[in-house]
Scaffold this motif. Structure first.
Motif, PDB file in Angstrom:
ATOM      1  N   LEU A 112       0.828  -1.206   0.000  1.00  0.00           N
ATOM      2  CA  LEU A 112       0.000   0.000   0.000  1.00  0.00           C
ATOM      3  C   LEU A 112       0.864   1.259   0.000  1.00  0.00           C
ATOM      4  CD1 LEU A 112      -2.930  -0.835   2.473  1.00  0.00           C
ATOM      5  CD2 LEU A 112      -2.762  -1.275   0.020  1.00  0.00           C
ATOM      6  N   VAL A 113       1.965   1.217   0.727  1.00  0.00           N
ATOM      7  CA  VAL A 113       2.879   2.366   0.755  1.00  0.00           C
ATOM      8  C   VAL A 113       3.436   2.630  -0.642  1.00  0.00           C
ATOM      9  CG1 VAL A 113       5.068   3.249   1.652  1.00  0.00           C
ATOM     10  CG2 VAL A 113       3.467   2.091   3.186  1.00  0.00           C
ATOM     11  N   LEU A 114       3.846   1.585  -1.333  1.00  0.00           N
ATOM     12  CA  LEU A 114       4.341   1.737  -2.699  1.00  0.00           C
ATOM     13  C   LEU A 114       3.275   2.313  -3.617  1.00  0.00           C
ATOM     14  CD1 LEU A 114       6.335  -1.616  -3.156  1.00  0.00           C
ATOM     15  CD2 LEU A 114       7.289   0.683  -2.937  1.00  0.00           C
ATOM     16  N   LEU A 115       2.044   1.835  -3.462  1.00  0.00           N
ATOM     17  CA  LEU A 115       0.952   2.275  -4.329  1.00  0.00           C
ATOM     18  C   LEU A 115       0.586   3.733  -4.078  1.00  0.00           C
ATOM     19  CD1 LEU A 115      -0.891   1.089  -6.528  1.00  0.00           C
ATOM     20  CD2 LEU A 115      -2.551   0.544  -4.739  1.00  0.00           C
ATOM     21  N   ASP A 125      -8.519   1.601  -1.880  1.00  0.00           N
ATOM     22  CA  ASP A 125      -9.527   0.556  -1.700  1.00  0.00           C
ATOM     23  C   ASP A 125      -8.864  -0.795  -1.906  1.00  0.00           C
ATOM     24  OD1 ASP A 125     -11.788   2.251  -1.333  1.00  0.00           O
ATOM     25  OD2 ASP A 125     -11.823   2.623  -3.490  1.00  0.00           O
ATOM     26  N   ILE A 126      -9.122  -1.720  -1.001  1.00  0.00           N
ATOM     27  CA  ILE A 126      -8.611  -3.081  -1.153  1.00  0.00           C
ATOM     28  C   ILE A 126      -9.695  -3.925  -1.803  1.00  0.00           C
ATOM     29  CG2 ILE A 126      -7.748  -5.132   0.036  1.00  0.00           C
ATOM     30  CD1 ILE A 126      -6.580  -3.320   2.169  1.00  0.00           C
ATOM     31  N   GLU A 137      -5.298   0.406   6.802  1.00  0.00           N
ATOM     32  CA  GLU A 137      -5.846   1.445   5.942  1.00  0.00           C
ATOM     33  C   GLU A 137      -4.834   2.570   5.829  1.00  0.00           C
ATOM     34  OE1 GLU A 137     -10.532   1.720   6.522  1.00  0.00           O
ATOM     35  OE2 GLU A 137      -9.447   1.889   8.417  1.00  0.00           O
ATOM     36  N   ILE A 138      -4.792   3.204   4.657  1.00  0.00           N
ATOM     37  CA  ILE A 138      -3.921   4.354   4.474  1.00  0.00           C
ATOM     38  C   ILE A 138      -4.735   5.478   3.844  1.00  0.00           C
ATOM     39  CG2 ILE A 138      -3.036   3.524   2.254  1.00  0.00           C
ATOM     40  CD1 ILE A 138      -0.297   4.732   3.103  1.00  0.00           C
ATOM     41  N   ILE A 139      -4.635   6.657   4.424  1.00  0.00           N
ATOM     42  CA  ILE A 139      -5.434   7.796   3.996  1.00  0.00           C
ATOM     43  C   ILE A 139      -4.576   9.056   4.082  1.00  0.00           C
ATOM     44  CG2 ILE A 139      -6.360   8.171   6.339  1.00  0.00           C
ATOM     45  CD1 ILE A 139      -9.024   8.999   4.999  1.00  0.00           C
ATOM     46  N   SER A 140      -4.838   9.998   3.202  1.00  0.00           N
ATOM     47  CA  SER A 140      -4.064  11.238   3.261  1.00  0.00           C
ATOM     48  C   SER A 140      -4.479  12.046   4.484  1.00  0.00           C
ATOM     49  CB  SER A 140      -4.268  12.060   1.989  1.00  0.00           C
ATOM     50  OG  SER A 140      -5.560  12.625   1.937  1.00  0.00           O
ATOM     51  N   ASP A 169     -17.200   9.103  -3.884  1.00  0.00           N
ATOM     52  CA  ASP A 169     -16.965  10.081  -4.948  1.00  0.00           C
ATOM     53  C   ASP A 169     -16.309  11.365  -4.444  1.00  0.00           C
ATOM     54  OD1 ASP A 169     -18.083   8.323  -6.707  1.00  0.00           O
ATOM     55  OD2 ASP A 169     -20.052   9.295  -6.782  1.00  0.00           O
ATOM     56  N   GLU A 170     -16.274  11.557  -3.139  1.00  0.00           N
ATOM     57  CA  GLU A 170     -15.705  12.783  -2.593  1.00  0.00           C
ATOM     58  C   GLU A 170     -14.186  12.708  -2.424  1.00  0.00           C
ATOM     59  OE1 GLU A 170     -17.673  14.187   0.889  1.00  0.00           O
ATOM     60  OE2 GLU A 170     -19.685  13.736   0.122  1.00  0.00           O
ATOM     61  N   PHE A 171     -13.604  11.549  -2.736  1.00  0.00           N
ATOM     62  CA  PHE A 171     -12.172  11.352  -2.496  1.00  0.00           C
ATOM     63  C   PHE A 171     -11.523  10.676  -3.701  1.00  0.00           C
ATOM     64  CE2 PHE A 171     -14.480  11.287   1.463  1.00  0.00           C
ATOM     65  CZ  PHE A 171     -13.758  12.156   2.265  1.00  0.00           C
ATOM     66  N   SER A 172     -10.282  11.061  -3.979  1.00  0.00           N
ATOM     67  CA  SER A 172      -9.537  10.360  -5.025  1.00  0.00           C
ATOM     68  C   SER A 172      -9.061   9.031  -4.448  1.00  0.00           C
ATOM     69  CB  SER A 172      -8.350  11.204  -5.497  1.00  0.00           C
ATOM     70  OG  SER A 172      -7.455  11.478  -4.429  1.00  0.00           O
ATOM     71  N   ARG A 173      -9.037   7.999  -5.279  1.00  0.00           N
ATOM     72  CA  ARG A 173      -8.758   6.666  -4.764  1.00  0.00           C
ATOM     73  C   ARG A 173      -8.169   5.772  -5.855  1.00  0.00           C
ATOM     74  NH1 ARG A 173     -13.303   6.880  -1.697  1.00  0.00           N
ATOM     75  NH2 ARG A 173     -13.024   4.761  -0.925  1.00  0.00           N
ATOM     76  N   VAL A 174      -7.501   4.741  -5.414  1.00  0.00           N
ATOM     77  CA  VAL A 174      -6.974   3.728  -6.307  1.00  0.00           C
ATOM     78  C   VAL A 174      -7.245   2.377  -5.646  1.00  0.00           C
ATOM     79  CG1 VAL A 174      -4.643   3.693  -5.292  1.00  0.00           C
ATOM     80  CG2 VAL A 174      -4.951   3.084  -7.706  1.00  0.00           C
ATOM     81  N   THR A 175      -7.312   1.325  -6.449  1.00  0.00           N
ATOM     82  CA  THR A 175      -7.639  -0.004  -5.937  1.00  0.00           C
ATOM     83  C   THR A 175      -6.397  -0.881  -5.856  1.00  0.00           C
ATOM     84  OG1 THR A 175      -9.894   0.106  -6.817  1.00  0.00           O
ATOM     85  CG2 THR A 175      -9.019  -2.082  -6.335  1.00  0.00           C
TER      86      THR A 175
END
Length: 240
Positions: A112-115, A125-126, A137-140, A169-175
């Protein structure tokens, strides 16, 4: 990128009081969690976030005896406690870990840190379901502050990142897609009941290593279904 890991810990538990300081292997549950968190790459600080209730003095005492950074805050408003613990460090990202997960997957956390380093999004999102007790979980920090300012519902204050999953939809995210070897959702490798504790003790005694890989724990439980069965009937408490 500056990253801090915050471990939520308190003594109170309706089903298994005092669980985070229960003996495990040659040490205790919280030591397992901290040692595994220290295997996560790029973490500037590991912080214990506990409550300011007198009953959690034992957590503070444990932290002082083990030279651990800690913060004490609201028992009920966990979001506030979490944010105040992070604030002095002004991190770019915060990793959330719960102290009732003695076999938290530090290899997954490293992925997750790399991503997050690559994509610089608000949250990851996992995809798919893992055994309960492995994920972090990792969040800004920016997103965390935003949630703090706009969330009012009790579920959002108690469950730190819940708002970001409810209002995607209120947050940018990657899976992130975990390795297939750990996609075994029927397993419980967490600590919420006496049955959970019995399973975790059996695992700890078998490996005698707080840094055993989570994938090895999963393999062991699949090879020994009689052990995995110990807590298979336990239902997770729903988010209210």
């Amino acid at each position: 990128m500056k990253l801090v890991t915050i471990i939520q810990a308190r003594i109170g538990s309706s089903r298994l009081p005092g669980k985070v300081l229960k003996p495990l292997g040659n040490t205790d549950v919280l030591t397992y969690v901290v040692r595994r968190c220290r295997q996560i790459n790029g973490v500037a600080e590991v912080i214990i976030a506990t409550s300011n209730l007198p009953q959690d003095d034992v957590i503070a005492n444990w932290c002082e005896a083990n030279h651990m950074t800690y913060y004490r805050g609201s028992e009920q408003d966990v979001l506030d406690r979490f944010l105040q613990a992070a604030k002095p460090y002004r991190p770019d990202y915060v990793m959330r870990v719960t102290s009732d997960c003695p076999f938290v997957d530090y290899e997954l956390a490293n992925d997750l840190v790399l991503l997050i380093n690559k994509h610089k999004v608000d949250i990851i999102d996992i995809e798919t379901t893992l055994p309960r007790g492995l994920a972090v979980e990792i969040i800004s920090y920016k997103a965390l502050c935003r949630i703090y300012e706009i969330s009012t519902e009790e579920r959002h204050r108690e469950h730190v990142t819940y708002y970001a999953y409810e209002y995607k939809d209120e947050f940018s995210r990657v899976t992130y897609i975990p390795k297939e070897a750990i996609q075994v959702p029927r397993l419980r490798i967490t600590l919420d009941t006496e049955e959970d504790y019995a399973l975790c003790k059996t695992v700890a005694e078998n490996f005698n290593n707080p840094l055993v890989k989570s994938s090895d724990v999963i393999h062991f439980l699949e090879e020994h279904p009689e052990i995995a069965k110990i807590n298979a009937h336990i239902e997770q408490k729903p988010v209210m």
